[in-house]
Enzyme design. Structure first.
Site, PDB file in Angstrom:
ATOM      1  N   HIS A   1       0.835  -1.214   0.000  1.00  0.00           N
ATOM      2  CA  HIS A   1       0.000   0.000   0.000  1.00  0.00           C
ATOM      3  C   HIS A   1       0.868   1.261   0.000  1.00  0.00           C
ATOM      4  O   HIS A   1       0.581   2.225  -0.710  1.00  0.00           O
ATOM      5  CB  HIS A   1      -0.894   0.031   1.251  1.00  0.00           C
ATOM      6  CG  HIS A   1      -1.912  -1.072   1.330  1.00  0.00           C
ATOM      7  ND1 HIS A   1      -2.075  -1.853   2.452  1.00  0.00           N
ATOM      8  CD2 HIS A   1      -2.824  -1.507   0.422  1.00  0.00           C
ATOM      9  CE1 HIS A   1      -3.055  -2.723   2.231  1.00  0.00           C
ATOM     10  NE2 HIS A   1      -3.526  -2.547   1.016  1.00  0.00           N
TER      11      HIS A   1
ATOM     12  N   SER B   1      -3.051  -7.726   3.287  1.00  0.00           N
ATOM     13  CA  SER B   1      -3.317  -7.513   4.713  1.00  0.00           C
ATOM     14  C   SER B   1      -3.673  -8.840   5.375  1.00  0.00           C
ATOM     15  O   SER B   1      -3.242  -9.127   6.503  1.00  0.00           O
ATOM     16  CB  SER B   1      -4.480  -6.521   4.881  1.00  0.00           C
ATOM     17  OG  SER B   1      -4.159  -5.293   4.272  1.00  0.00           O
TER      18      SER B   1
ATOM     19  N   ARG C   1      -2.297  -6.639  -8.001  1.00  0.00           N
ATOM     20  CA  ARG C   1      -1.224  -7.598  -7.723  1.00  0.00           C
ATOM     21  C   ARG C   1      -1.279  -8.725  -8.743  1.00  0.00           C
ATOM     22  O   ARG C   1      -0.565  -8.729  -9.724  1.00  0.00           O
ATOM     23  CB  ARG C   1      -1.382  -8.158  -6.298  1.00  0.00           C
ATOM     24  CG  ARG C   1      -0.996  -7.178  -5.228  1.00  0.00           C
ATOM     25  CD  ARG C   1      -1.563  -7.564  -3.886  1.00  0.00           C
ATOM     26  NE  ARG C   1      -3.024  -7.444  -3.908  1.00  0.00           N
ATOM     27  CZ  ARG C   1      -3.795  -7.603  -2.855  1.00  0.00           C
ATOM     28  NH1 ARG C   1      -3.279  -7.946  -1.706  1.00  0.00           N
ATOM     29  NH2 ARG C   1      -5.099  -7.444  -2.960  1.00  0.00           N
TER      30      ARG C   1
ATOM     31  N   LYS D   1     -16.547  -4.709  10.990  1.00  0.00           N
ATOM     32  CA  LYS D   1     -16.703  -5.795  11.964  1.00  0.00           C
ATOM     33  C   LYS D   1     -15.576  -6.820  11.878  1.00  0.00           C
ATOM     34  O   LYS D   1     -15.176  -7.384  12.875  1.00  0.00           O
ATOM     35  CB  LYS D   1     -18.052  -6.500  11.749  1.00  0.00           C
ATOM     36  CG  LYS D   1     -19.199  -5.774  12.428  1.00  0.00           C
ATOM     37  CD  LYS D   1     -20.495  -6.534  12.244  1.00  0.00           C
ATOM     38  CE  LYS D   1     -21.656  -5.544  12.291  1.00  0.00           C
ATOM     39  NZ  LYS D   1     -22.777  -5.960  11.470  1.00  0.00           N
TER      40      LYS D   1
HETATM   41  P1  ADP Z   1      -9.915  -3.150  -0.092  1.00  0.00           P
HETATM   42  O1  ADP Z   1     -10.094  -1.792  -0.702  1.00  0.00           O
HETATM   43  O2  ADP Z   1     -10.512  -4.223  -0.939  1.00  0.00           O
HETATM   44  O3  ADP Z   1     -10.261  -3.225   1.362  1.00  0.00           O
HETATM   45  P2  ADP Z   1      -7.073  -3.043   0.562  1.00  0.00           P
HETATM   46  O4  ADP Z   1      -7.308  -2.033   1.618  1.00  0.00           O
HETATM   47  O5  ADP Z   1      -6.339  -4.261   0.984  1.00  0.00           O
HETATM   48  O6  ADP Z   1      -8.357  -3.488  -0.224  1.00  0.00           O
HETATM   49  O7  ADP Z   1      -6.226  -2.402  -0.621  1.00  0.00           O
HETATM   50  C1  ADP Z   1      -6.545  -1.197  -1.257  1.00  0.00           C
HETATM   51  C2  ADP Z   1      -5.985  -1.217  -2.668  1.00  0.00           C
HETATM   52  O8  ADP Z   1      -4.590  -1.520  -2.650  1.00  0.00           O
HETATM   53  C3  ADP Z   1      -6.610  -2.272  -3.601  1.00  0.00           C
HETATM   54  O9  ADP Z   1      -6.674  -1.729  -4.897  1.00  0.00           O
HETATM   55  C4  ADP Z   1      -5.633  -3.416  -3.544  1.00  0.00           C
HETATM   56  O10 ADP Z   1      -5.669  -4.200  -4.719  1.00  0.00           O
HETATM   57  C5  ADP Z   1      -4.316  -2.665  -3.446  1.00  0.00           C
HETATM   58  N1  ADP Z   1      -3.268  -3.470  -2.820  1.00  0.00           N
HETATM   59  C6  ADP Z   1      -3.359  -4.257  -1.730  1.00  0.00           C
HETATM   60  N2  ADP Z   1      -2.188  -4.842  -1.444  1.00  0.00           N
HETATM   61  C7  ADP Z   1      -1.317  -4.414  -2.406  1.00  0.00           C
HETATM   62  C8  ADP Z   1       0.058  -4.691  -2.698  1.00  0.00           C
HETATM   63  N3  ADP Z   1       0.774  -5.548  -1.955  1.00  0.00           N
HETATM   64  N4  ADP Z   1       0.631  -4.076  -3.746  1.00  0.00           N
HETATM   65  C9  ADP Z   1      -0.109  -3.243  -4.527  1.00  0.00           C
HETATM   66  N5  ADP Z   1      -1.415  -2.950  -4.328  1.00  0.00           N
HETATM   67  C10 ADP Z   1      -2.021  -3.529  -3.283  1.00  0.00           C
END
Ligand code: ADP
Length: 159
Positions: free
Chosen positions: A17, A128, A90, A41
């Site tokens: 992220h 995550s 990813r 939740k």
């Molecule tokens: P969500 O919005 O589905 O809750 P996340 O908070 O995990 O997902 O991630 C937010 C965004 O970051 C999504 O577009 C996800 O695909 C991307 N993302 C998550 N992990 C990675 C990573 N390791 N490298 C690049 N992008 C990521």
């Protein structure tokens, strides 16, 4: 000024992220890092905890501002005068979900572009969910999450 938002639940934030947010900040003038409350939740960290951690992680990057997710992401992007919503990709497994997400956003806010950045190879296996799993089973996640996240996880799992 070209502004974009990078929304997610970030539970917890990983280096994947951080990498996407930092690369987006090198393309746009300003990035709102939007920490969303969806599916609260099932989250390990509360919304306020996730926001606090994100603020700590990005405190030295003046182009990234952490804000709370409010209502529909697409509508929040419009309110913040953003031109784009950033998402990270990813593996091919992300694709279907992200296509749907982008189509819903385009339906709700046709003026907003969805911009995908590919994950760096070294972070493409990092999610995550995996981080929580590895950590809860005693594995080392120090190369996968920023220090404030690591500290917060240590605190959380101590309780
Ligand atoms: P969500 O919005 O589905 O809750 P996340 O908070 O995990 O997902 O991630 C937010 C965004 O970051 C999504 O577009 C996800 O695909 C991307 N993302 C998550 N992990 C990675 C990573 N390791 N490298 C690049 N992008 C990521």
């Amino acid at each position: 000024m070209k502004t974009a938002i990078y929304p997610g639940s970030f539970d917890p934030m990983t280096y994947g992220h951080v990498d996407i947010a930092s690369r987006a900040a090198s393309i746009f003038d300003k990035i709102y890092f939007v920490v969303a409350s969806n599916y609260e939740k099932n989250c390990l960290f509360s919304l306020d905890e996730r926001i606090e951690i994100a603020k700590e992680v990005f405190k030295d990057n003046p182009k990234i501002e952490v804000v709370k997710g409010e209502g529909l992401i697409a509508k929040q992007a419009q309110k913040l005068n953003a031109k784009a919503i950033i998402r990270g990709l990813r593996m091919v497994t992300d694709y279907e979900y992200e296509v749907q997400f982008s189509q819903v956003c385009s339906y709700l806010a046709p003026d907003i572009e969805i911009v995908f950045l590919f994950a760096k190879q070294e972070f493409s296996f990092v999610s995550s969910t995996r981080v929580k799993e590895i950590f809860s089973l005693g594995g080392d996640v120090s190369n996968l999450v920023p220090i404030p996240v690591l500290k917060a996880m240590e605190e959380k799992f101590k309780k």
